[in-house]
Design a protein around this motif. Sequence first.
Motif, PDB file in Angstrom:
ATOM      1  N   UNK A  10      13.963  24.067  18.407  1.00  0.00           N
ATOM      2  CA  UNK A  10      14.474  23.780  17.062  1.00  0.00           C
ATOM      3  C   UNK A  10      13.370  23.241  16.153  1.00  0.00           C
ATOM      4  N   UNK A  11      12.585  22.319  16.677  1.00  0.00           N
ATOM      5  CA  UNK A  11      11.488  21.724  15.893  1.00  0.00           C
ATOM      6  C   UNK A  11      10.470  22.794  15.535  1.00  0.00           C
ATOM      7  N   UNK A  12      10.065  23.609  16.506  1.00  0.00           N
ATOM      8  CA  UNK A  12       9.085  24.664  16.241  1.00  0.00           C
ATOM      9  C   UNK A  12       9.583  25.626  15.169  1.00  0.00           C
ATOM     10  N   UNK A  13      10.829  26.047  15.263  1.00  0.00           N
ATOM     11  CA  UNK A  13      11.387  26.987  14.291  1.00  0.00           C
ATOM     12  C   UNK A  13      11.429  26.369  12.895  1.00  0.00           C
ATOM     13  N   UNK A  14      11.857  25.123  12.812  1.00  0.00           N
ATOM     14  CA  UNK A  14      11.956  24.461  11.512  1.00  0.00           C
ATOM     15  C   UNK A  14      10.579  24.227  10.893  1.00  0.00           C
ATOM     16  N   UNK A  15       9.639  23.741  11.689  1.00  0.00           N
ATOM     17  CA  UNK A  15       8.281  23.494  11.183  1.00  0.00           C
ATOM     18  C   UNK A  15       7.657  24.810  10.717  1.00  0.00           C
ATOM     19  N   UNK A  17       9.188  27.485   9.581  1.00  0.00           N
ATOM     20  CA  UNK A  17       9.828  27.893   8.330  1.00  0.00           C
ATOM     21  C   UNK A  17       9.313  27.082   7.155  1.00  0.00           C
ATOM     22  N   UNK A  18       9.233  25.772   7.330  1.00  0.00           N
ATOM     23  CA  UNK A  18       8.768  24.906   6.244  1.00  0.00           C
ATOM     24  C   UNK A  18       7.331  25.259   5.855  1.00  0.00           C
ATOM     25  N   UNK A  19       6.470  25.392   6.841  1.00  0.00           N
ATOM     26  CA  UNK A  19       5.072  25.696   6.529  1.00  0.00           C
ATOM     27  C   UNK A  19       4.912  27.093   5.955  1.00  0.00           C
ATOM     28  N   UNK A  20       5.739  28.022   6.378  1.00  0.00           N
ATOM     29  CA  UNK A  20       5.682  29.372   5.833  1.00  0.00           C
ATOM     30  C   UNK A  20       6.035  29.352   4.342  1.00  0.00           C
ATOM     31  N   UNK A  21       6.946  28.482   3.963  1.00  0.00           N
ATOM     32  CA  UNK A  21       7.331  28.363   2.557  1.00  0.00           C
ATOM     33  C   UNK A  21       6.308  27.566   1.751  1.00  0.00           C
ATOM     34  N   UNK A  22       5.793  26.481   2.327  1.00  0.00           N
ATOM     35  CA  UNK A  22       4.886  25.593   1.596  1.00  0.00           C
ATOM     36  C   UNK A  22       3.456  26.129   1.504  1.00  0.00           C
ATOM     37  N   UNK A  23       3.000  26.774   2.552  1.00  0.00           N
ATOM     38  CA  UNK A  23       1.589  27.169   2.644  1.00  0.00           C
ATOM     39  C   UNK A  23       1.093  27.962   1.432  1.00  0.00           C
ATOM     40  N   UNK A  24       1.823  28.997   0.975  1.00  0.00           N
ATOM     41  CA  UNK A  24       1.306  29.728  -0.192  1.00  0.00           C
ATOM     42  C   UNK A  24       1.156  28.840  -1.435  1.00  0.00           C
ATOM     43  N   UNK A  25       2.093  27.919  -1.626  1.00  0.00           N
ATOM     44  CA  UNK A  25       1.995  27.012  -2.773  1.00  0.00           C
ATOM     45  C   UNK A  25       0.819  26.062  -2.635  1.00  0.00           C
ATOM     46  N   UNK A  26       0.615  25.538  -1.428  1.00  0.00           N
ATOM     47  CA  UNK A  26      -0.502  24.620  -1.197  1.00  0.00           C
ATOM     48  C   UNK A  26      -1.836  25.346  -1.374  1.00  0.00           C
ATOM     49  N   UNK A  27      -1.911  26.579  -0.910  1.00  0.00           N
ATOM     50  CA  UNK A  27      -3.140  27.377  -1.093  1.00  0.00           C
ATOM     51  C   UNK A  27      -3.389  27.655  -2.569  1.00  0.00           C
ATOM     52  N   UNK A 114       2.584  16.732  -5.084  1.00  0.00           N
ATOM     53  CA  UNK A 114       3.726  17.165  -5.907  1.00  0.00           C
ATOM     54  C   UNK A 114       4.476  18.309  -5.224  1.00  0.00           C
ATOM     55  N   UNK A 115       3.752  19.222  -4.593  1.00  0.00           N
ATOM     56  CA  UNK A 115       4.394  20.312  -3.855  1.00  0.00           C
ATOM     57  C   UNK A 115       5.215  19.730  -2.713  1.00  0.00           C
ATOM     58  N   UNK A 116       4.610  18.838  -1.940  1.00  0.00           N
ATOM     59  CA  UNK A 116       5.314  18.220  -0.808  1.00  0.00           C
ATOM     60  C   UNK A 116       6.543  17.451  -1.297  1.00  0.00           C
ATOM     61  N   UNK A 117       6.425  16.756  -2.418  1.00  0.00           N
ATOM     62  CA  UNK A 117       7.551  15.984  -2.948  1.00  0.00           C
ATOM     63  C   UNK A 117       8.732  16.882  -3.286  1.00  0.00           C
ATOM     64  N   UNK A 118       8.444  18.072  -3.813  1.00  0.00           N
ATOM     65  CA  UNK A 118       9.531  19.008  -4.119  1.00  0.00           C
ATOM     66  C   UNK A 118      10.298  19.377  -2.855  1.00  0.00           C
ATOM     67  N   UNK A 119       9.576  19.596  -1.771  1.00  0.00           N
ATOM     68  CA  UNK A 119      10.219  19.978  -0.518  1.00  0.00           C
ATOM     69  C   UNK A 119      10.941  18.802   0.145  1.00  0.00           C
TER      70      UNK A 119
END
Length: 154
Positions: A10-15, A17-27, A114-119
Amino acid sequence: MGEVDHYIERIQAAVHTVFQQMQPELLEVVHSYELTPTQFFVLIYVNKKGSCKVSQLAEHMDVKPSAVTLMIDRLEQHKLVEREHDKKDRRVVNIRLSERGKERLKQLIGARKAVAQRYLSSLTTEELEAMASITEKLAQITVFDKNEEEEGKC
């Protein structure tokens, strides 16, 4: 499958998903400051150390010093880092952030925050506290394991 395995999945799947969504914005944030992710990493490392030698940075990044030298050249051209000769041994060159580099890094970290705060904005204070405690514990374990590994090399 045991209960622990279920939680880990569960943790692996959630992490993931979150990083897949955040990574492009952080880049995108890093690129908007005209830096590569590796250059951002270098600025963070040099800022944390105060100053360092190219060889230290190369060892930390697990790359050849020549690759770091080229990266430092580019960062120096953008006036984000400065080279200075060691006062005890003039042959040694230390790298440190320039004032412009410190300011750019501060802005960039703020933009990424700011990106992290949105999530994370949908979490309660208690959930944020729990997440902070858990991730700090994981970070501490990782640092401890790395230090043990490095001591084993001696």
